[in-house]
Each structure stands twice: as C-alpha cells, then as structure tokens.
Scaffold this active site. Sequence first.
Site, PDB file in Angstrom:
ATOM      1  N   LYS A 206       0.898  -1.262  -0.071  1.00  0.00           N
ATOM      2  CA  LYS A 206      -0.068  -0.003   0.026  1.00  0.00           C
ATOM      3  C   LYS A 206       0.785   1.040  -0.111  1.00  0.00           C
ATOM      4  O   LYS A 206       1.832   1.577   0.946  1.00  0.00           O
ATOM      5  CB  LYS A 206      -0.746  -0.008   1.211  1.00  0.00           C
ATOM      6  CG  LYS A 206      -1.733   1.256   1.322  1.00  0.00           C
ATOM      7  CD  LYS A 206      -2.621   1.264   2.632  1.00  0.00           C
ATOM      8  CE  LYS A 206      -3.554   2.339   2.650  1.00  0.00           C
ATOM      9  NZ  LYS A 206      -4.563   2.309   3.798  1.00  0.00           N
ATOM     10  N   LYS A 259      -2.220  -1.825  -3.821  1.00  0.00           N
ATOM     11  CA  LYS A 259      -3.046  -0.291  -3.957  1.00  0.00           C
ATOM     12  C   LYS A 259      -2.055   0.929  -3.931  1.00  0.00           C
ATOM     13  O   LYS A 259      -1.167   1.023  -3.130  1.00  0.00           O
ATOM     14  CB  LYS A 259      -3.856  -0.237  -2.298  1.00  0.00           C
ATOM     15  CG  LYS A 259      -4.603   0.794  -2.202  1.00  0.00           C
ATOM     16  CD  LYS A 259      -5.287   0.738  -0.984  1.00  0.00           C
ATOM     17  CE  LYS A 259      -6.002   2.031  -0.749  1.00  0.00           C
ATOM     18  NZ  LYS A 259      -6.361   2.076   0.676  1.00  0.00           N
TER      19      LYS A 259
HETATM   20  C1  PBG Z   1      -7.192   3.107   5.438  1.00  0.00           C
HETATM   21  C2  PBG Z   1      -7.583   3.186   3.864  1.00  0.00           C
HETATM   22  C3  PBG Z   1      -7.658   4.254   2.915  1.00  0.00           C
HETATM   23  C4  PBG Z   1      -8.096   3.663   1.839  1.00  0.00           C
HETATM   24  C5  PBG Z   1      -8.591   2.233   2.251  1.00  0.00           C
HETATM   25  N1  PBG Z   1      -8.174   2.233   3.482  1.00  0.00           N
HETATM   26  C6  PBG Z   1      -6.887   5.591   2.925  1.00  0.00           C
HETATM   27  C7  PBG Z   1      -5.766   5.950   3.381  1.00  0.00           C
HETATM   28  O1  PBG Z   1      -4.840   5.139   3.668  1.00  0.00           O
HETATM   29  O2  PBG Z   1      -5.347   7.219   3.643  1.00  0.00           O
HETATM   30  C8  PBG Z   1      -8.101   4.552   0.501  1.00  0.00           C
HETATM   31  C9  PBG Z   1      -9.218   3.707  -0.409  1.00  0.00           C
HETATM   32  C10 PBG Z   1      -9.672   4.745  -1.357  1.00  0.00           C
HETATM   33  O3  PBG Z   1      -8.732   5.877  -1.657  1.00  0.00           O
HETATM   34  O4  PBG Z   1     -10.272   4.446  -2.343  1.00  0.00           O
HETATM   35  N2  PBG Z   1      -7.935   2.774   6.171  1.00  0.00           N
END
Ligand code: PBG
Length: 334
Positions: A206, A259
């Site tokens: 991520k 991601k």
């Molecule tokens: C964190 C989380 C995020 C997303 C999913 N889980 C945001 C982040 O890390 O700031 C982002 C998903 C998206 O942008 O669609 N709990």
Amino acid sequence: MLIEQSIAERLGAFPTVRMRRLRRTPALRRMVEETRLSPADFIYPLFVVHGHNVRREVLSMPGVYHLSIDQLAPEIEEISALGIPAVILFGLPASKDPIGYENFDTYGIVQQAVREIKRVNPEVVVITDVCMCEYTDHGHCGIIHDHEVANDETIEIFGRVAVSHAEAGADMVAPSGMMDGQVAAIRRALDGAGFSHIPIMAYAAKYASNFYGPFRDAAQSPPQFGDRRGYQMNPANAREALREVILDIQEGADIVMVKPALAYLDVIRQVRETFPVPVAAYNVSGEYSMVKAAARKGWLDERAVALEILTAIKRAGADLILTYFAKDAARWLK
Ligand code: PBG
C-alpha cells in the site's frame, strides 16, 4: 514472455501474417480476447454511518453514498442481484478519540453493518477494513506517542478490531494500516478467539498515494498532522513491494493486495508472477473520481474508460478488484 528470434522467424511476417484478420468482426475479436471481466471479480466498498434514513452522496465521489444501517438491505439486494460476491466495509464512528474505541465495540457501526448484511443475505462475503484512521481524532492509522505512530501497540489493537469484526460475522478481514507485523498480530488474535477459519486479505503493498484524496473526504480520515509516509510505501519503489508481500504471506496473509491499482500495474504484475497467492488490487477513490469528473465535463466516455481501466487491472494480474465502479461495471457487462 520473451520471444526468441528463432521462434519469431517461425511465426512469420507480413504478408503471410496479417494481424487484422482476427480483428475483423466482433465475434472474431471476442474469440481471441485474453482478459474478460466478470462481476465475480469485484469487491464493492461501502461506507456505513450512524443515524436513520441516511443516504448522503460523497461530494468528491459521485455515485458513492454514506449509508445508515437501515439503507443496507436494498443495497445488498442490488449488489447480490448483479452477481457481485463481496463488499468491504468502512465505518464512520459516532465520535473520534485518540484510540478509536468504537473500532472494537460490539455495537460499533461496522459491527452493526456486518450483522445487518449477514441477516439480509448470508451468502455475501463481508470483508472489513481493519485500520484506525477513521476512528482516531488525529486521523493516523495507529496509536500516537511523541508524534509517531507506535507500531507494536497499534497491532495489538488491530487484533482486537479483527476479532470484534469476526464476532459480528465478518467473513474476512483486511488490515490496511501498514504497520509491521500487523498480519501476524491479527492471525494470532483471530486464532486465539476461535476464528482460525477467517482469512486475511492484507493490504500488502500500500503506497503513500495522493490518489486517496476523495476517500479521505468520504471516510473523514485525513491525518490532522503530518502524512502517512512514515508507514505507507514510497511510490518510487517496486522491489520493496515484493518484500512487503513476502512478509505478509509469511505472517499468514491469504490474499495480498496492491493499492492503488492504475498507477501500479507493474507492481501487480510482479506480485502475480512471483507468488502463488490470490492478488487483489484496489482501484482507489482518486482513480474513480478522475473518470467521473472528466465524464461529467464530457471529456471522457465513462463506461468505456472505466471498463478499459478495470480490464487493464485484471490483465496486469489482479484476481480481485476493489472498485467503486463495481455496480456500474456489473450492469455494463450484462
Ligand atoms: C485506510 C484506507 C484508505 C483507503 C482504504 N483504506 C486511506 C488511506 O490510507 O489514507 C483508501 C481507499 C481509496 O482511496 O479508495 N484505512
């Protein structure tokens, strides 16, 4: 696949070879299509909120809504009818605090939503996002000590969150906090509580991405100081992603996720080719909102572009795609 010169020679060339022969008609093109999207590939994200009769569109994400528990039944029926097998839940708590207590409360918003969805249709695979940023008043993904996220205390709390989701009936948990050892801590907690059968989908690679902007509006989760680069990955790195994935598999991840998706297709491909585990990719909020915004201006054909993006993510190697386009795409594919 590298084609050796001798093979290339045997494959022939123009005018014997004419690539356009198999592109002549829709039926021919369909016969040789290598990647085919299906609603079964999709996981649909849902944002659940407290209150009654709430169905509030997220400003920066047209077509995405904050839903109260009473609004879930029709939503789940629609998703099931479209052939989408799974949802992933994000909760907006009633109040935020430094620890994020609602995150592991039996009557927390996500726990209520899980029970309601399983009541409406027990077949739907309910996945829960395990993180803290929506629940904490500082908006970071863990407990803060001296302006830093304290890793080892945070992962213990992730374990409690995962168990409380499983107790509510969740079929799978998805840790997204990017803390070291979070998958192992969650596996240990689940196993200790009698949930050794519950799989973990790890947000393994991520990135600290600017494509999460609209989600942070939707989840009301922007960090109140600093940013997430102290725990999420540097977008410049791909080998590091493989290392993250190895660690998560060793810790017990059943599915690994990359991601965002669109700007990281190379990472999806490498993970897919390196590890024999299912690969998920998150087509994140910014990737969705860009298409929506351009389509609203008449600058892009939403349907064609969204399907092209989703096909590309699958072609790169994703078995599963988390996407806000899931319902529309399932309709378009009919
Ligand atoms: C964190 C989380 C995020 C997303 C999913 N889980 C945001 C982040 O890390 O700031 C982002 C998903 C998206 O942008 O669609 N709990």
